[in-house]
Scaffold this active site. Sequence first.
Site, PDB file in Angstrom:
ATOM      1  N   CYS A  32      21.732  67.637  46.199  1.00 26.95           N
ATOM      2  CA  CYS A  32      21.767  67.240  47.608  1.00 26.95           C
ATOM      3  C   CYS A  32      20.810  66.086  47.903  1.00 26.95           C
ATOM      4  CB  CYS A  32      21.476  68.423  48.517  1.00 26.95           C
ATOM      5  SG  CYS A  32      19.881  69.220  48.224  1.00 26.95           S
ATOM      6  N   HIS A  66      17.492  72.098  51.514  1.00 23.08           N
ATOM      7  CA  HIS A  66      18.618  71.154  51.498  1.00 23.08           C
ATOM      8  C   HIS A  66      18.176  69.806  52.065  1.00 23.08           C
ATOM      9  CE1 HIS A  66      22.815  70.150  51.089  1.00 23.08           C
ATOM     10  NE2 HIS A  66      22.930  69.817  52.357  1.00 23.08           N
ATOM     11  N   ASP A  74      26.282  66.560  56.344  1.00 23.47           N
ATOM     12  CA  ASP A  74      25.982  67.423  55.198  1.00 23.47           C
ATOM     13  C   ASP A  74      26.672  66.908  53.944  1.00 23.47           C
ATOM     14  OD1 ASP A  74      25.547  69.598  53.434  1.00 23.47           O
ATOM     15  OD2 ASP A  74      25.474  70.984  55.131  1.00 23.47           O
TER      16      ASP A  74
END
Length: 459
Positions: A20, A126, A144
């Site tokens: 991520c 994240h 995201d």
Amino acid sequence: MEGFFKLVSCYQTQSEPAYCGLATLAVVLNALAIDPGRKWKGPWRWFDDSMLDCCEPLEKVKVSGISFSKVECLAHCNGAEVDAFRTNESTMDDFRKCVISCTSSDNCHMIVSYHRGFLKQTGSGHFSPIGGYHAGKDMVLILDVARFKYPPHWVPLTLLWDAMNTVDKSTGLYRGFMLLSSLQRASSILYTLSCRHDGWDTTAKYLSKKLPQLLSCEEIHNIEDMLSVIVTSAPANLSYFINWVAEVRKQDNGSILVSEEERGRLVTKEEVLKQVRETELFKRITRWVSSRASCMRNAILNGHDSLEKIASEVCCQGAQLICGKVGSCHAICFKTTQVRSSDSDNVESVTVISGKMTLADSEYGAEMLVPSCQRKSGSPCECGSNSSNKEHPSVVDGLTVLILALPPGTWSCLKDAKLQEDFYGVISLENLPDLLQQEILHLRKQLHFLVADVCCSSK
């Protein structure tokens, strides 16, 4: 939402469950139109998460993810100006002001590091970029990068702050946010700090914590004594902590010519190398190395392998990127290397090392373009150096640059005030050419990012 369209045009899904941070950074670097300085696929220069490996090995990121400081480091190394804020060093109002300022511009983008649990999402830590801000509802748009889990979504700014205001258990440090924009100057040209080898964290701790203590305790009377302490007390892999950057290209059997663009980049690298060797510190280190007993001199100079061995490792890494098979080093066997030069009228030859690698039962060719400078009489000859009048970057060059990049406060603990003054004169950036100054400042900032996590974890 001024920056939304630039971000969404580069929006991508992380290629690994723990990528991520890398995917978020790739999105932002591409949105800022920063040139990666290398090809992704075909002729295209484009950031992909698999290319962002200079501050943390990809195999490690696959398993453990990446820390806030390492994302800072990667952004810095790849040409971005970074302003980072951890929540324990900032406030929610500061965060809101930064969100408003950043989303009102298309040349600045924000990355947030947060805990998914506070958003009632699955998972833990994240990273994602911020795509916009709704002032009326005080909400932010998270793009995201785990698109296989969640589409872009709006969340209350206060809730996102709570999700950021958490401690990353792997480092013991708070999460936060960072603002990225394009650097108004080039990032590093010839040198970079490396986390590829085992024990790099021990070296980072030595340079940032132990070395100042040694300098304050030892009986040090001159600069040669200082060099003895720095080198002889260092971990055995000190020389592996700083690497010179090599350019790798796919082997073209039809031509051995170096393009004008490639030659231009080499010339700039060689100018940095020349400027390093003109520093007073390099001359001092060279004299100190030459005065050591032969066994110690060999231990210092043989800290790195021969040029051919370096080329085999670098070309293997290049072949992995060319083939899109990063992380499969075990499948590569470097078979041959050959040093050759391409000559053109009135232009100095360029050293190119070529080799064949086998990867997944297929054979690939890669070439490494080697920066070099004229060997000066009296300079120590390193293991693996060829007998020509040109030298590739050496361990002594790297040691010079590394010492110059250490924070000025490293030397403040010297007891001898006159020695401290003399050494500050030797390492002063004001006395360096602009090109080398920028190189040293880049490395100093990179070192700051790398020691942030390891020094905290050692407390």
